[in-house]
Scaffold this active site. Structure first.
Site, mmCIF file in Angstrom:
data_model
loop_
_atom_site.group_PDB
_atom_site.id
_atom_site.type_symbol
_atom_site.label_atom_id
_atom_site.label_comp_id
_atom_site.label_asym_id
_atom_site.label_seq_id
_atom_site.Cartn_x
_atom_site.Cartn_y
_atom_site.Cartn_z
ATOM 1 N N TYR A 132 -11.857 16.534 -14.257
ATOM 2 C CA TYR A 132 -12.678 15.036 -15.597
ATOM 3 C C TYR A 132 -11.273 14.351 -15.888
ATOM 4 C CZ TYR A 132 -14.344 13.235 -19.869
ATOM 5 O OH TYR A 132 -14.530 13.201 -20.934
ATOM 6 N N ILE A 146 -18.188 14.511 -28.888
ATOM 7 C CA ILE A 146 -19.478 13.224 -29.584
ATOM 8 C C ILE A 146 -20.479 13.672 -29.553
ATOM 9 C CG2 ILE A 146 -19.796 10.755 -29.276
ATOM 10 C CD1 ILE A 146 -18.014 9.932 -28.268
HETATM 11 N N1 SER Z 1 -17.349 15.494 -24.372
HETATM 12 C C1 SER Z 1 -16.287 15.738 -23.102
HETATM 13 C C2 SER Z 1 -16.888 17.034 -22.019
HETATM 14 O O1 SER Z 1 -16.698 17.471 -22.833
HETATM 15 C C3 SER Z 1 -14.753 15.821 -23.454
HETATM 16 O O2 SER Z 1 -14.234 14.321 -23.739
HETATM 17 O O3 SER Z 1 -16.415 16.516 -20.979
#
Ligand code: SER
Length: 320
Positions: free
Chosen positions: A142, A172
């Site tokens: 990621y 978020i």
């Molecule tokens: N919310 C995302 C995740 O936990 C992080 O940007 O992968």
């Protein structure tokens, strides 16, 4: 922004951002881009929609031409935990997909917003008040795709003049669409458990701080950055933004203030914990504040009140 395409309009951010953009720019001017396995539902159906699959450049190009698109919100991505189990797919969607979007943007003169994340940082990054410009050596797929996103977006700006802009989103929190497959998902799930009267089992250790943000602030950031005066922008891809940082105990206590019987225990997930440990505790967002007047509206307390209220209504209506 006159004609906007939201790629990933049925996802965690897209499902709310599309509606917010339609409120501001007019329903007809915001196209909900989707892939066939995630069709627009409910309110999203009130406006234009079209297949916009980042892995198929032609599908993006057709929409850009047909709707005279000048701004693309490219929200297609796999979150951090899923990306670890499907790294090739994370790359294909995040980077090959971005390449397709940027090529279409170059040809049709579109501005592009492609989020980066707190996941673009790594173990060697200063964890407290993480600076805007600092070491980024993530060890997750990621994170690798997010750093590449930042670099490729800047490259298209410098080389071809494509108006690319982005923020590094924190975890978020929203009461509409579930995130699914992220490290910060616990901070959403805890609210659902609390409202349903269930005990919450937390996969992240107490004392693990991460930046979080309430969805209205996240949308406000995405829209105001794209509206910002380009002459003021020293940075582009991607701005640190921040509004609150907490650990599981912090959010638990914030909820308990309103629901004293609520209980939480821990069952740490080693993969999620390792990812969380490599991410910053809290970002320094002073560049965003200076260059485009970024200012969050929600803190932990005001978000908690709003989340609990909205989720109670959903529970009463039996829509969760
Ligand atoms: N919310 C995302 C995740 O936990 C992080 O940007 O992968």
């Amino acid at each position: 922004m006159k004609n906007i395409l939201v790629i990933g309009s049925t996802g965690q951010i897209g499902s709310e951002l599309t509606l917010e953009l339609r409120k501001r720019y007019g329903v007809e001017h915001v196209v909900a881009g989707y892939i066939p396995s995630a069709m627009p539902q409910g309110e999203l159906q009130a406006g234009p929609s079209a297949i916009a699959d980042v892995t198929d450049r032609q599908s993006i190009e057709v929409v850009a031409r047909q709707f005279k698109i000048d701004t693309i919100y490219n929200l297609a991505a796999l979150l951090s935990v899923v990306a670890e189990s499907r790294p090739a797919m994370a790359w294909k969607v995040g980077i090959d997909g971005l390449w397709n979007v940027l090529e279409v943007a170059r040809e049709y003169g579109c501005a592009v917003f492609t989020p980066s994340s707190i996941g673009s940082f790594g173990m060697e990054t200063p964890h407290v008040k993480t600076p805007q410009d600092t070491i980024q050596r993530p060890r997750t797929m990621y994170g690798v795709t997010k750093v590449t996103t930042e670099l490729l977006s800047d490259y298209y700006f410098v080389k071809y003049g494509v108006d690319t802009r982005a923020v590094r989103f924190p975890g978020i929190i929203s009461n509409v669409t579930h995130p699914g497959g992220g490290t910060t998902d616990y901070a959403v799930e805890i609210f659902y458990a609390a409202v349903k009267g269930e005990k919450f089992v937390c996969p992240i250790k107490a004392g693990t701080y991460m930046d979080m943000m309430y969805m209205p602030d996240a949308m406000h950031a995405a829209i105001s950055l794209m509206e910002a005066d380009p002459k003021r922008l020293v940075h582009r891809n991607a701005f640190n933004i921040a509004s609150m940082s907490f650990d599981p105990e912090g959010v638990y206590q914030a909820i308990k203030k309103h629901l004293p019987e609520f209980e939480m225990t821990y069952e740490v997930d080693p993969l999620k914990q390792a990812i969380a440990d490599s991410w910053p505790d809290c970002l320094d967002d002073s560049c965003a504040r200076r260059e485009w007047d970024w200012m969050p509206r929600y803190d932990l307390e005001s978000m908690t009140v709003d989340m609990l209220e909205k989720l109670r209504v959903k529970l009463q209506k039996k829509v969760m």
